[in-house]
Design a protein around this motif. Structure first.
Motif, short mmCIF file in Angstrom:
data_model
loop_
_atom_site.label_atom_id
_atom_site.label_comp_id
_atom_site.label_asym_id
_atom_site.label_seq_id
_atom_site.Cartn_x
_atom_site.Cartn_y
_atom_site.Cartn_z
N GLN A 165 0.83 -1.22 0.00
CA GLN A 165 0.00 0.00 0.00
C GLN A 165 0.86 1.26 0.00
O GLN A 165 0.70 2.16 0.84
CB GLN A 165 -0.98 -0.01 1.19
N ILE A 166 1.79 1.26 -0.96
CA ILE A 166 2.62 2.44 -1.18
C ILE A 166 2.61 2.72 -2.68
O ILE A 166 2.13 1.90 -3.47
CB ILE A 166 4.07 2.24 -0.67
N SER A 167 3.16 3.87 -3.09
CA SER A 167 3.13 4.23 -4.51
C SER A 167 4.23 3.49 -5.29
O SER A 167 5.24 3.07 -4.72
CB SER A 167 3.32 5.74 -4.67
N ASP A 168 4.00 3.37 -6.61
CA ASP A 168 5.01 2.77 -7.49
C ASP A 168 6.33 3.54 -7.39
O ASP A 168 7.41 2.96 -7.44
CB ASP A 168 4.54 2.82 -8.96
N LYS A 169 6.19 4.87 -7.28
CA LYS A 169 7.36 5.74 -7.20
C LYS A 169 8.21 5.42 -5.98
O LYS A 169 9.45 5.37 -6.05
CB LYS A 169 6.88 7.19 -7.16
N THR A 170 7.55 5.15 -4.85
CA THR A 170 8.26 4.81 -3.60
C THR A 170 8.97 3.47 -3.75
O THR A 170 10.12 3.30 -3.31
CB THR A 170 7.27 4.76 -2.41
#
Length: 197
Positions: A165-170
């Motif tokens: 549940q984090i962004s692709d960017k992260t």
């Protein structure tokens, strides 16, 4: 059996007479043969073998053989000729054994070097693998988790992002940071490992 031949008579005797005296058990006859011919035989052996100990050994064996075979000895040439021939044959045998030994050592060296390189390479691979695993374990927890999910579970950035549940960017940033840290540490440790081996 002659037993009363003195040292002067022995010194004046011919080689053929000394052989006969030796067969008859005359005391000092064989010693006279030894003293008379040892020096010349040794010089000849040393010139050929270029090794003092080896030359002494071959001469010792030559005279020991002459003594053990004294009763069967039937010279068809001079004693000196017999000794030179026997010595030459022994030296040729030494050269043959040196060649065989040299070939064996060469083969063994090549075999060892080739297999040693393979073993060393495998050892280094294993050692490097252990270092990588240890450095991955030392990464910050979230970075380590993202990196392991990418490299060990072969999940895509999107799959990791959904699961954590984090962004692709992260995800991408965490993986890039992990790779940068590992490259720095592992290259340094690998160089150190090469120098320590």
């Amino acid at each position: 059996m002659r037993k009363h031949i003195n040292a002067v008579q022995l010194a004046q005797a011919t080689d053929a007479e000394l052989i006969n005296f030796t067969k008859e058990g005359v005391k000092g006859a064989f010693e006279e043969i030894y003293e008379r011919h040892w020096g010349q035989m040794y010089i000849h052996a040393y010139k050929m073998l270029k090794d003092e100990d080896e030359a002494k050994d071959v001469i010792q064996e030559l005279f020991a053989h002459l003594w053990t075979q004294r009763d069967e000895l039937d010279l068809r040439t001079s004693l000196k000729g017999y000794l030179y021939t026997a010595l030459r044959n022994r030296i040729l045998n030494i050269f043959d054994s040196r060649k065989v030994r040299g070939n064996y050592i060469d083969s063994l060296t090549i075999y060892f070097e080739e297999h040693h390189l393979v073993i060393e390479e495998r050892f280094r691979e294993k050692e490097l693998g252990n270092i990588i695993e240890r450095e991955i374990a030392n990464l910050p927890e979230k970075m380590r988790l993202v990196f392991e999910m990418s490299r060990k579970q072969h999940l895509s950035h999107k799959e990791i992002a959904l699961e954590l549940q984090i962004s692709d960017k992260t995800v991408k940033k965490q993986i890039n940071n992990a790779i940068r840290i590992l490259k720095l540490k592992i290259s340094y440790l690998f160089i150190l490992l090469l120098f320590l081996r």
